[in-house]
Design an enzyme around this catalytic site. Sequence first.
Site, PDB file in Angstrom:
ATOM      1  N   LYS A 199       0.862  -1.199   0.000  1.00 41.83           N
ATOM      2  CA  LYS A 199       0.000   0.000   0.000  1.00 41.83           C
ATOM      3  C   LYS A 199       0.886   1.233   0.000  1.00 41.83           C
ATOM      4  CE  LYS A 199       0.823   1.313   4.515  1.00 41.83           C
ATOM      5  NZ  LYS A 199       1.710   2.432   4.867  1.00 41.83           N
ATOM      6  N   ASP A 244      -2.445  -1.433  10.769  1.00 39.64           N
ATOM      7  CA  ASP A 244      -2.569  -1.390   9.307  1.00 39.64           C
ATOM      8  C   ASP A 244      -3.155  -2.676   8.722  1.00 39.64           C
ATOM      9  OD1 ASP A 244      -1.507   1.112   9.207  1.00 39.64           O
ATOM     10  OD2 ASP A 244       0.369   0.548   8.210  1.00 39.64           O
TER      11      ASP A 244
END
Length: 303
Positions: free
Chosen positions: A19, A141
């Site tokens: 990401k 996350d």
Amino acid sequence: MGRAVPHPVSPIACRAPAKVNLCLEVLGRRDDGYHELRTVFQAVGLYDYVRVGESETVDLSVARGAPADERNLAYRAAELLRSGCTHRGAYIELRKRIPAGAGLGGGSSDAAAALSCLVDLWGLELTAEELVAAAAAIGADVPFFLGPPTALGTGRGDVLTPLPSPPTTWMVLAVPPLRLPRKTAAVFAALRPEEYTDGGASEALGRALQEGRPLGSELLYNGLTAAALRALTGLEEYSAALSRVWPHWTVSGAGPAHFTICSSRDEAVELRRALHRLPGRAYAVPTLQPGWTRRPQLLPGLG
Ligand code: C5P
């Protein structure tokens, strides 16, 4: 958590994307020692590969570039599921392509992929909420990697609201060979209150995505940049060297990875090539769309 039901026995393989944080704002300090974030996550097409299969105990093997013990978030994912739901074992094989400790979420994504594969391998019946709770217990996350490829994260970054994905956008990720133990904690510790912002940049980006506007570099922001430059020796020089090749770079997460938006795949590939003189690695990658699949037909590097 859920109970075990009859399950497939053949190994299960899947991919775990990286990401970037298109926008990352720190709003302030919280009472629990964490910082309140407003961030827009975007999954990109650089993958680690994860394969799980049945075994007596939990065994992890990592081809390169990450710890193969309980510090590894994929290992923690297996132990967490096992203690909550089953007493079966599994082997987990990781082929790392995403640089570890770079701000690209590789370890968190591996953990989400391992969770998702192990639920199938062990035939566990977990609700989506239970799976997300397990992911959040592993790391702030991790939940993002269980959901759609673009999302707003609030709280510690783990309270997620899906956002429309931008049209496929080619990016270059530039990763210097700079590592720092406990990097995220060190970068947050280096942050100064005057670097807190009000969330307006994330809101502007969210609005642009809702309206279907393409990503532009003016929408990108990272409030940890100055802290990362202070905490990571050598990052300032690397960042300056990048800017001599190409003008607009944004730090991802707590760094040290930088990324930039290109107008086409060709431009991204060319920029990646132009960075070959710099230390570290560079990747030309597309942003992912909601239809991306964790289980493609072919998984390179998993024999
Ligand atoms: O999420 P993780 O446990 O890897 O974070 C490591 C450290 O970074 C935390 O212990 C905290 O000091 C800092 N941090 C923070 N605010 C966040 C995320 C991390 O202060 N939202």
